[in-house]
Design an enzyme around this catalytic site. Structure first.
Site, PDB file in Angstrom:
ATOM      1  N   GLY A  47       0.750  -1.760  -0.418  1.00  0.00           N
ATOM      2  CA  GLY A  47      -0.059   0.049   0.185  1.00  0.00           C
ATOM      3  C   GLY A  47       0.625   1.247   0.104  1.00  0.00           C
ATOM      4  O   GLY A  47       2.140   0.752   0.391  1.00  0.00           O
ATOM      5  N   GLN A  52       3.264  10.085   1.784  1.00  0.00           N
ATOM      6  CA  GLN A  52       4.518   9.587   1.636  1.00  0.00           C
ATOM      7  C   GLN A  52       5.091  10.036   0.646  1.00  0.00           C
ATOM      8  O   GLN A  52       6.385   9.388   0.649  1.00  0.00           O
ATOM      9  CB  GLN A  52       4.277   7.457   1.889  1.00  0.00           C
ATOM     10  CG  GLN A  52       4.250   6.922   2.965  1.00  0.00           C
ATOM     11  CD  GLN A  52       4.281   5.528   2.736  1.00  0.00           C
ATOM     12  OE1 GLN A  52       2.415   5.142   2.357  1.00  0.00           O
ATOM     13  NE2 GLN A  52       5.025   5.229   3.070  1.00  0.00           N
ATOM     14  N   CYS A 100       7.222  -0.468   6.498  1.00  0.00           N
ATOM     15  CA  CYS A 100       6.869   0.978   5.533  1.00  0.00           C
ATOM     16  C   CYS A 100       7.596   1.362   4.630  1.00  0.00           C
ATOM     17  O   CYS A 100       8.569   1.208   5.222  1.00  0.00           O
ATOM     18  CB  CYS A 100       6.152   1.704   7.234  1.00  0.00           C
ATOM     19  SG  CYS A 100       5.539   3.286   5.923  1.00  0.00           S
ATOM     20  N   LEU A 101       7.796   1.697   3.771  1.00  0.00           N
ATOM     21  CA  LEU A 101       8.406   1.759   2.397  1.00  0.00           C
ATOM     22  C   LEU A 101       9.025   3.357   3.105  1.00  0.00           C
ATOM     23  O   LEU A 101      10.146   3.628   2.757  1.00  0.00           O
ATOM     24  CB  LEU A 101       7.414   2.306   1.733  1.00  0.00           C
ATOM     25  CG  LEU A 101       6.630   1.211   0.943  1.00  0.00           C
ATOM     26  CD1 LEU A 101       6.448   1.413  -0.586  1.00  0.00           C
ATOM     27  CD2 LEU A 101       7.735  -0.258   0.253  1.00  0.00           C
ATOM     28  N   HIS A 142      -3.057   0.578   8.398  1.00  0.00           N
ATOM     29  CA  HIS A 142      -1.557   1.235   8.432  1.00  0.00           C
ATOM     30  C   HIS A 142      -1.635   2.852   7.264  1.00  0.00           C
ATOM     31  O   HIS A 142      -0.446   3.537   8.182  1.00  0.00           O
ATOM     32  CB  HIS A 142      -0.580   0.070   8.280  1.00  0.00           C
ATOM     33  CG  HIS A 142       0.664   0.697   7.446  1.00  0.00           C
ATOM     34  ND1 HIS A 142       2.197  -0.286   7.856  1.00  0.00           N
ATOM     35  CD2 HIS A 142       1.125   1.255   6.495  1.00  0.00           C
ATOM     36  CE1 HIS A 142       3.095   0.953   7.558  1.00  0.00           C
ATOM     37  NE2 HIS A 142       2.776   1.914   6.765  1.00  0.00           N
ATOM     38  N   GLU A 143      -2.234   1.969   6.149  1.00  0.00           N
ATOM     39  CA  GLU A 143      -1.986   3.206   4.928  1.00  0.00           C
ATOM     40  C   GLU A 143      -2.695   4.937   5.520  1.00  0.00           C
ATOM     41  O   GLU A 143      -2.482   5.652   5.196  1.00  0.00           O
ATOM     42  CB  GLU A 143      -2.695   3.018   4.057  1.00  0.00           C
ATOM     43  CG  GLU A 143      -2.022   1.722   3.554  1.00  0.00           C
ATOM     44  CD  GLU A 143      -0.621   2.255   3.145  1.00  0.00           C
ATOM     45  OE1 GLU A 143       0.258   2.883   3.111  1.00  0.00           O
ATOM     46  OE2 GLU A 143       0.050   0.466   3.415  1.00  0.00           O
ATOM     47  N   HIS A 146      -1.162   6.994   7.761  1.00  0.00           N
ATOM     48  CA  HIS A 146      -0.140   8.092   7.178  1.00  0.00           C
ATOM     49  C   HIS A 146      -0.979   9.365   7.201  1.00  0.00           C
ATOM     50  O   HIS A 146      -0.362  10.176   7.089  1.00  0.00           O
ATOM     51  CB  HIS A 146      -0.365   7.345   5.789  1.00  0.00           C
ATOM     52  CG  HIS A 146       1.167   6.463   6.033  1.00  0.00           C
ATOM     53  ND1 HIS A 146       2.549   6.844   6.496  1.00  0.00           N
ATOM     54  CD2 HIS A 146       1.729   5.080   5.552  1.00  0.00           C
ATOM     55  CE1 HIS A 146       3.760   5.257   6.548  1.00  0.00           C
ATOM     56  NE2 HIS A 146       2.469   4.714   5.611  1.00  0.00           N
TER      57      HIS A 146
END
Ligand code: NI
Length: 178
Positions: A47, A52, A100-101, A142-143, A146
């Site tokens: 995701g 981000q 996480c990226l 999670h997304e 953000h």
């Protein structure tokens, strides 16, 4: 179409409250979403949230058939979710590993709601409304975190289960840097 740079933890732009989207299906938004999918796929992500890549809007994407970073995860439908609202369907929580990226190279054990309802819009302004559980519910939480400036390490309760991915999961492909 282009792969954008992903901001990394420590960048203050990851800590902002994202703004709601008021206009759907614009050429700018559709180009942004295309870039987000390109960026997510290039990084093998499950995701990605607009903040981000430095865009402070309430827009997340997620989904995959098979994910190299989470080989045991069941498929999650490819989804564009705008202005999301999440509602837990019970008090039950569960812990599992997350990466996480924006936090490359690390994984942590994160508690999340087990079952939840989420609602929002797709890029055309159609309502998206689903009851989900397990990994799907985890990815959404999670997304959407953000969008509130929350990164998963802020949710970790037990820091003895936070570490480097290649140490914790040596079986994962070394080409994936997070
Ligand atoms: Ni993330």
């Amino acid at each position: 179409m282009s792969v954008r740079d992903i901001l990394r933890m420590g960048d203050p732009r990851l800590l902002r409250q994202a703004e709601p989207i008021t206009r759907f299906d614009t050429s700018d938004m559709n180009a942004l979403i295309e870039d987000m999918f390109d960026t997510m796929h290039a990084a093998n992500g499950a995701g990605l949230a607009a903040p981000q890549i430095g865009v402070n809007l309430q827009l997340v994407i997620f989904g995959f058939k098979q994910n190299a970073r989470y080989p045991d995860a069941p498929p999650v439908p490819e989804t564009v979710l705008i202005n999301p609202v999440l509602t837990p369907l019970s008090d039950e929580t569960e812990e599992n590993w997350e990466g996480c990226l924006s936090v490359p190279g690390l994984r942590g054990m994160v508690p999340r709601w087990t079952r939840l309802h989420y609602e929002g819009f797709d890029q055309y302004g159609n309502i998206v409304s689903r009851d989900v559980d397990g990994f799907h519910a985890r990815v959404v939480q999670h997304e959407c975190d953000h969008l509130a400036g929350i990164l998963y390490p802020m949710r970790i309760k037990d820091f003895s289960r936070f570490g480097y991915t290649d140490i914790l999961f040596p079986e994962l492909d070394a080409n994936h840097d997070d």
